[in-house]
Design a protein around this motif. Structure first.
Motif, short mmCIF file in Angstrom:
data_model
loop_
_atom_site.label_atom_id
_atom_site.label_comp_id
_atom_site.label_asym_id
_atom_site.label_seq_id
_atom_site.Cartn_x
_atom_site.Cartn_y
_atom_site.Cartn_z
N MET A 1 41.93 -12.92 24.81
CA MET A 1 42.87 -13.11 23.72
C MET A 1 44.26 -12.64 24.16
O MET A 1 44.40 -11.63 24.83
N ASN A 2 45.24 -13.37 23.76
CA ASN A 2 46.63 -13.07 24.09
C ASN A 2 47.09 -11.81 23.34
O ASN A 2 46.96 -11.73 22.12
N LEU A 3 47.63 -10.83 24.06
CA LEU A 3 48.05 -9.57 23.42
C LEU A 3 49.21 -9.77 22.46
O LEU A 3 49.29 -9.10 21.43
N LYS A 4 50.12 -10.69 22.79
CA LYS A 4 51.24 -10.95 21.89
C LYS A 4 50.72 -11.47 20.55
O LYS A 4 51.17 -11.05 19.49
N LYS A 5 49.77 -12.37 20.60
CA LYS A 5 49.19 -12.91 19.37
C LYS A 5 48.42 -11.83 18.63
O LYS A 5 48.47 -11.74 17.41
N LEU A 6 47.72 -10.98 19.36
CA LEU A 6 46.91 -9.93 18.75
C LEU A 6 47.74 -8.89 18.02
O LEU A 6 47.36 -8.41 16.97
N PHE A 7 48.92 -8.55 18.56
CA PHE A 7 49.70 -7.46 17.99
C PHE A 7 51.00 -7.85 17.32
O PHE A 7 51.60 -7.03 16.63
N LEU A 8 51.49 -9.07 17.50
CA LEU A 8 52.81 -9.40 16.98
C LEU A 8 52.88 -10.60 16.04
O LEU A 8 53.84 -10.74 15.30
N GLU A 9 51.90 -11.47 16.07
CA GLU A 9 51.98 -12.68 15.27
C GLU A 9 51.83 -12.37 13.78
O GLU A 9 50.96 -11.60 13.38
N GLU A 10 52.69 -12.97 12.96
CA GLU A 10 52.60 -12.78 11.52
C GLU A 10 51.34 -13.45 10.99
O GLU A 10 51.11 -14.63 11.25
N ASN A 11 50.54 -12.70 10.26
CA ASN A 11 49.33 -13.28 9.68
C ASN A 11 49.06 -12.77 8.27
O ASN A 11 47.98 -12.94 7.75
N VAL A 12 50.06 -12.15 7.66
CA VAL A 12 49.92 -11.66 6.29
C VAL A 12 51.02 -12.30 5.45
O VAL A 12 52.19 -12.27 5.81
N GLY A 13 50.63 -12.87 4.33
CA GLY A 13 51.61 -13.50 3.46
C GLY A 13 51.04 -13.74 2.08
O GLY A 13 49.86 -13.50 1.82
N GLY A 14 51.87 -14.21 1.19
CA GLY A 14 51.44 -14.56 -0.15
C GLY A 14 50.94 -13.38 -0.95
O GLY A 14 51.52 -12.29 -0.95
N ILE A 57 55.34 -4.59 5.86
CA ILE A 57 56.67 -4.68 6.47
C ILE A 57 56.63 -5.57 7.72
O ILE A 57 57.49 -6.44 7.90
N LEU A 58 55.63 -5.37 8.56
CA LEU A 58 55.52 -6.17 9.78
C LEU A 58 54.88 -7.54 9.55
O LEU A 58 54.94 -8.40 10.42
N ARG A 59 54.26 -7.71 8.39
CA ARG A 59 53.54 -8.94 8.05
C ARG A 59 52.46 -9.24 9.09
O ARG A 59 52.23 -10.38 9.46
N HIS A 60 51.81 -8.17 9.55
CA HIS A 60 50.77 -8.32 10.57
C HIS A 60 49.61 -7.38 10.27
O HIS A 60 49.81 -6.23 9.91
N CYS A 61 48.41 -7.90 10.45
CA CYS A 61 47.19 -7.10 10.31
C CYS A 61 46.32 -7.39 11.54
O CYS A 61 45.87 -8.51 11.74
N THR A 62 46.12 -6.37 12.36
CA THR A 62 45.36 -6.55 13.60
C THR A 62 43.92 -6.99 13.36
O THR A 62 43.44 -7.88 14.05
N PRO A 63 43.20 -6.41 12.38
CA PRO A 63 41.85 -6.93 12.12
C PRO A 63 41.85 -8.42 11.75
O PRO A 63 40.95 -9.15 12.13
N TYR A 64 42.87 -8.86 11.01
CA TYR A 64 42.98 -10.29 10.71
C TYR A 64 43.13 -11.09 12.00
O TYR A 64 42.54 -12.16 12.15
N ALA A 65 43.95 -10.59 12.92
CA ALA A 65 44.16 -11.30 14.19
C ALA A 65 42.86 -11.39 14.99
O ALA A 65 42.56 -12.42 15.58
N ILE A 66 42.10 -10.31 15.00
CA ILE A 66 40.83 -10.30 15.74
C ILE A 66 39.85 -11.29 15.12
O ILE A 66 39.15 -12.02 15.83
N LEU A 67 39.82 -11.35 13.79
CA LEU A 67 38.89 -12.24 13.09
C LEU A 67 39.40 -13.66 12.95
O LEU A 67 38.68 -14.54 12.49
N GLY A 68 40.67 -13.88 13.30
CA GLY A 68 41.24 -15.22 13.20
C GLY A 68 41.65 -15.62 11.80
O GLY A 68 41.74 -16.80 11.48
#
Length: 75
Positions: A1-14, A57-68
């Motif tokens: 898995m790409n580390l940038k995607k795992l730690f930086l990609e926005e995956n929280v919204g709404g 604030i970061l709009r990122h959740c690492t467990p969400y990234a791991i689970l897709g």
């Protein structure tokens, strides 16, 4: 898995973003007003507050990234 995607990609919204912000603020208010009395519970509530506000604030959740999972709008 790409580390940038795992730690930086926005995956929280709404609604998820709103919910995290609200429970983070409520947890801080509970600590500030003294609603939480015992020491172990203070640390747990502080951790909940930190995680809620940090992820909103970061709009990122690492467990969400791991689970897709992503609740953010697609760009």
């Amino acid at each position: 898995m790409n580390l940038k995607k795992l730690f930086l990609e926005e995956n929280v919204g709404g609604f998820d973003l709103l919910f995290r912000t609200i429970y983070g603020i409520l947890a801080i208010l509970a600590l500030a007003t003294g609603l939480v009395k015992r020491s172990p519970w203070k640390w747990i509530v502080a951790l909940i507050a930190f995680m809620g506000l940090y992820s909103s604030i970061l709009r990122h959740c690492t467990p969400y990234a791991i689970l897709g999972i992503s609740t953010a709008e697609k760009k």
